[in-house]
Design an enzyme around this catalytic site. Structure first.
Site, PDB file in Angstrom:
ATOM      1  N   GLY A  70      -2.063  -9.484  17.711  1.00 49.88           N
ATOM      2  CA  GLY A  70      -0.631  -9.268  17.928  1.00 49.88           C
ATOM      3  C   GLY A  70      -0.329  -7.790  18.011  1.00 49.88           C
ATOM      4  CB  SER A 108       3.236  -6.151   7.930  1.00 50.39           C
ATOM      5  OG  SER A 108       3.646  -4.816   7.713  1.00 50.39           O
ATOM      6  CG  ASN A 109       4.281  -2.361   4.339  1.00 53.39           C
ATOM      7  OD1 ASN A 109       5.269  -1.660   4.458  1.00 53.39           O
ATOM      8  ND2 ASN A 109       3.192  -2.146   5.075  1.00 53.39           N
ATOM      9  CG  HIS A 110       6.465  -2.549   7.957  1.00 51.54           C
ATOM     10  ND1 HIS A 110       7.174  -1.491   7.463  1.00 51.54           N
ATOM     11  CD2 HIS A 110       5.195  -2.087   8.180  1.00 51.54           C
ATOM     12  CE1 HIS A 110       6.395  -0.417   7.406  1.00 51.54           C
ATOM     13  NE2 HIS A 110       5.182  -0.759   7.837  1.00 51.54           N
ATOM     14  CE1 TYR A 133       3.580  -5.561  13.042  1.00 56.86           C
ATOM     15  CE2 TYR A 133       4.525  -4.280  11.250  1.00 56.86           C
ATOM     16  CZ  TYR A 133       3.450  -4.909  11.828  1.00 56.86           C
ATOM     17  OH  TYR A 133       2.231  -4.913  11.192  1.00 56.86           O
ATOM     18  CE  LYS A 137       2.378  -8.589  11.695  1.00 64.95           C
ATOM     19  NZ  LYS A 137       1.143  -9.249  12.167  1.00 64.95           N
ATOM     20  NE  ARG A 171       6.012   3.170   3.701  1.00 64.91           N
ATOM     21  CZ  ARG A 171       5.171   2.692   4.616  1.00 64.91           C
ATOM     22  NH1 ARG A 171       4.354   3.491   5.280  1.00 64.91           N
ATOM     23  NH2 ARG A 171       5.149   1.409   4.882  1.00 64.91           N
TER      24      ARG A 171
END
Ligand code: 15L
Length: 279
Positions: A70, A108-110, A133, A137, A171
């Site tokens: 992806g 993802s953390n996102h 994005y 996820k 971060r």
């Protein structure tokens, strides 16, 4: 597990973990939408995720799938829709029809990037995406839950931080995931007998992690790495960046700051009054 497919094998993360996975799963097959320069001597199946016929051909005969494929960052809606939303649906549906037993979904953390950096959140925290994005996820995690509960595929979604051997900035001291630790999480998802539908945080044992990864630890996850061991490197890299208040407020960093049009101070004042993230 003998027949395991790695999608997105040509990407940065795929390239880092292919040799490690090959040592554990000699029957590994690689897949990507375009040919891969180094297949490490493994079979390769080319497949565009948005093309159901190609996805069917890629997953045929597989027992397990590690779905890294992806689009791996923020992008135009059409790109996210095709590669990550239609692509994830095609992958899960083709896997069901092919009798695949286990799927690792690279979330993802996102998917939850708008939690403040000062909070420690569990993988059970509701999605709070920071980008199109991140929404894709969260969609993939939901799709995984559907295929786990309705069709009995053992699904593990990994909310991956940043895969690499170094924390690329301050971060990433919280979210770095060493490739060896990623392979450990993948092995739990493919092999642990009790997996039904799990979401784990894909981070190493970082001293300043923002995540309570108790669920992964209860399945035996013992991360070997801690980004803090390279704090000097991270701080030196951080000094090269332009400060941004939104990126520094939220766990998703620059993904939160990108295209940001809200009033940060106003939002934080309201959230302080209404939400206690620790409960
Ligand atoms: C991700 O999900 C991306 O795939 C990766 O490229 C990094 O940007 C990472 O998140 C991150 O948050 O650092």
């Amino acid at each position: 597990m003998r027949h395991v497919l790695l999608t997105g094998a040509g990407g940065d993360v795929g390239g880092r973990i292919t040799p490690l996975l090959k040592a554990v799963y000699p029957g590994l097959t690689l897949s990507d939408f375009k040919p891969i320069a180094n297949t490490h001597g493994l079979p390769f199946r080319q497949a565009q995720l948005s093309d159901m016929a190609e996805v069917h051909a890629a997953v045929a005969g597989m027992e397990g799938i590690i779905h890294l494929g992806g689009f791996s960052v923020e992008g135009p809606w059409e790109t996210i829709l095709s590669a990550n939303i239609i692509g994830a649906y095609n992958l899960f549906e083709a896997a069901r029809l092919a009798g695949v037993k286990r799927i690792i979904f690279a979330s993802s953390n996102h998917a939850a990037g708008f939690y403040p950096q000062e909070e420690i959140i569990p993988a059970e925290a509701p999605p709070l995406p920071d980008s199109r994005y991140g929404v894709s996820k969260a969609f993939g995690e939901a799709l995984g839950a559907l295929y786990a509960m309705k069709h009995g595929i053992g699904v593990t979604s990994l909310r991956i931080g940043n895969v690499g051997e170094k924390p690329l900035d301050v971060r990433r001291l919280a979210i770095m995931l060493h490739p060896e630790d990623l392979v450990q999480l993948i092995r739990i998802g493919l092999e642990h007998p009790d997996i039904v539908n799990e979401v784990f945080y894909g981070v190493s044992g970082n001293t300043r992690s923002w995540y309570d990864n108790a669920r992964a630890i209860s399945y035996g996850y013992k991360p070997k790495y801690d980004a803090e061991d390279q704090v000097d490197f991270a701080e030196a890299e951080q000094r090269k960046l332009v400060p941004n208040p939104v990126a520094e407020m939220y766990q998703g960093g620059g993904f939160c700051a990108d295209e940001y049009t809200a009033d940060l101070a106003g939002i934080m004042a309201k959230l302080d009054r209404t939400i206690d993230f620790s409960n």
